[in-house]
Motif scaffolding. Sequence first.
Motif, PDB file in Angstrom:
ATOM      1  N   SER A  97     -26.183  57.142 -19.302  1.00 51.01           N
ATOM      2  CA  SER A  97     -27.206  56.037 -18.760  1.00 51.01           C
ATOM      3  C   SER A  97     -26.519  54.825 -19.692  1.00 51.01           C
ATOM      4  O   SER A  97     -25.966  54.824 -20.686  1.00 51.01           O
ATOM      5  N   ALA A  98     -26.564  53.327 -18.791  1.00 56.68           N
ATOM      6  CA  ALA A  98     -26.094  52.197 -19.361  1.00 56.68           C
ATOM      7  C   ALA A  98     -26.944  51.913 -20.730  1.00 56.68           C
ATOM      8  O   ALA A  98     -26.322  51.453 -21.925  1.00 56.68           O
ATOM      9  N   ALA A  99     -28.057  52.188 -21.008  1.00 61.92           N
ATOM     10  CA  ALA A  99     -28.950  51.745 -22.177  1.00 61.92           C
ATOM     11  C   ALA A  99     -28.512  52.729 -23.136  1.00 61.92           C
ATOM     12  O   ALA A  99     -28.152  52.193 -24.593  1.00 61.92           O
ATOM     13  N   SER A 102     -24.694  51.896 -24.442  1.00 59.07           N
ATOM     14  CA  SER A 102     -24.500  50.705 -25.357  1.00 59.07           C
ATOM     15  C   SER A 102     -25.050  50.935 -26.645  1.00 59.07           C
ATOM     16  O   SER A 102     -24.545  50.658 -27.527  1.00 59.07           O
ATOM     17  N   ASP A 103     -26.004  51.807 -26.998  1.00 65.05           N
ATOM     18  CA  ASP A 103     -26.290  52.258 -28.285  1.00 65.05           C
ATOM     19  C   ASP A 103     -25.404  52.941 -28.976  1.00 65.05           C
ATOM     20  O   ASP A 103     -25.157  52.966 -30.090  1.00 65.05           O
ATOM     21  N   PHE A 104     -24.888  53.997 -28.122  1.00 64.45           N
ATOM     22  CA  PHE A 104     -24.019  55.083 -28.587  1.00 64.45           C
ATOM     23  C   PHE A 104     -22.704  54.211 -29.306  1.00 64.45           C
ATOM     24  O   PHE A 104     -22.297  54.616 -30.190  1.00 64.45           O
ATOM     25  N   LEU A 105     -21.980  53.295 -28.377  1.00 62.02           N
ATOM     26  CA  LEU A 105     -20.911  52.704 -28.942  1.00 62.02           C
ATOM     27  C   LEU A 105     -20.928  51.994 -30.226  1.00 62.02           C
ATOM     28  O   LEU A 105     -19.863  52.007 -30.884  1.00 62.02           O
ATOM     29  N   TYR A 106     -22.031  51.638 -30.675  1.00 65.03           N
ATOM     30  CA  TYR A 106     -22.159  50.812 -31.760  1.00 65.03           C
ATOM     31  C   TYR A 106     -22.872  51.143 -32.985  1.00 65.03           C
ATOM     32  O   TYR A 106     -23.289  50.712 -33.795  1.00 65.03           O
ATOM     33  N   GLN A 107     -23.392  52.737 -32.994  1.00 63.67           N
ATOM     34  CA  GLN A 107     -24.126  53.286 -33.893  1.00 63.67           C
ATOM     35  C   GLN A 107     -23.369  53.796 -35.070  1.00 63.67           C
ATOM     36  O   GLN A 107     -22.207  54.470 -34.898  1.00 63.67           O
ATOM     37  N   ASN A 165     -25.863  45.997 -19.642  1.00 61.79           N
ATOM     38  CA  ASN A 165     -25.675  45.629 -21.226  1.00 61.79           C
ATOM     39  C   ASN A 165     -24.348  45.202 -21.434  1.00 61.79           C
ATOM     40  O   ASN A 165     -23.179  45.753 -20.935  1.00 61.79           O
ATOM     41  N   ILE A 166     -24.387  44.037 -22.207  1.00 58.39           N
ATOM     42  CA  ILE A 166     -23.027  43.482 -22.615  1.00 58.39           C
ATOM     43  C   ILE A 166     -22.876  43.379 -24.183  1.00 58.39           C
ATOM     44  O   ILE A 166     -23.833  42.985 -24.715  1.00 58.39           O
ATOM     45  N   ILE A 167     -21.972  44.193 -24.644  1.00 59.91           N
ATOM     46  CA  ILE A 167     -21.787  44.127 -26.003  1.00 59.91           C
ATOM     47  C   ILE A 167     -20.405  43.298 -26.345  1.00 59.91           C
ATOM     48  O   ILE A 167     -19.450  43.759 -26.091  1.00 59.91           O
ATOM     49  N   TYR A 204     -25.067  58.181 -14.766  1.00 60.01           N
ATOM     50  CA  TYR A 204     -23.795  57.495 -14.993  1.00 60.01           C
ATOM     51  C   TYR A 204     -23.388  56.083 -15.165  1.00 60.01           C
ATOM     52  O   TYR A 204     -24.254  55.440 -14.498  1.00 60.01           O
ATOM     53  N   SER A 205     -22.382  55.848 -16.118  1.00 58.76           N
ATOM     54  CA  SER A 205     -22.203  54.245 -16.413  1.00 58.76           C
ATOM     55  C   SER A 205     -20.788  53.855 -15.879  1.00 58.76           C
ATOM     56  O   SER A 205     -19.945  54.733 -16.263  1.00 58.76           O
TER      57      SER A 205
END
Length: 260
Positions: A97-99, A102-107, A165-167, A204-205
């Motif tokens: 999921s998108a939420a 986005s958390d996964f990419l920058y933990q 979400n945009i990171i 899926y995202s």
Amino acid sequence: MGFNKLLGKFDSQGRIAVTQHGLGTQSGSPDRGTLYKQIQMDYKAIAQKTVQEVLGYTQDTSGWKVVKISKKITVSSKASRKFHGNLYRVEGIIPESAAKLSDFLYQTGERVTWDKSLQVYDIVHRIDSDTFICHTITQSFAMGSISPRDFIDLVYIKRYEGNMNIISSKSVDFPEYPPSSNYIRGYNHPCGFVCSPMKENPAYSKLVMFVQTEMRGKLSPSIIEKTMPSNLVNFILNAKDGIKAHKTPSGRGFRHNSHS
């Protein structure tokens, strides 16, 4: 100007002055708390401007040239307006999921376990729950012809309606981590990830990634142009593998550890 360099210039009463000659102490100058808040606001303003630039990239459809397609991942490029190099656009589908993506990419603590392009990833200062400064050191690549670089980036996660979400990220000056003789200090012009749910399957995202990295040092532009597309494809593939590993019944799940 960074926190230690700026906040270290207080007088015995905790005040700092800005004069025509620079910083100095005098009566009536802002106190430490006020100055600290101003620095935080300055970084936040940079972060908000950067996410708007990344949003602009998503709306700009002209001039892109496809440079690589691999395993349903498309890499396109165009000349960057920020430096003498390319702005890259990468598109792929991620089974998350998108939420959560986005958390996964920058933990922190987990990033280097799946992102094979990095040897170090640390959050060195947190501004608020969605804004922080991170220090990264890359691996060497292109068969060792491109040595490791380190970066100091301001990262900002902006959450929109519809679970998009945009990171965004951009290199900044942070004197607590000055350039070291051990690594060439690279510079990321406005970059970012755009995570949005697939309409037909929100589990899926669609991940769209924008990268414009100035490697610096004595490098031939042709080496970067030849190696960057494959490295960006590998990043998406590594992210997919990392998410798959997190979904295995190991009891780990998503964590939100960070250093401040």
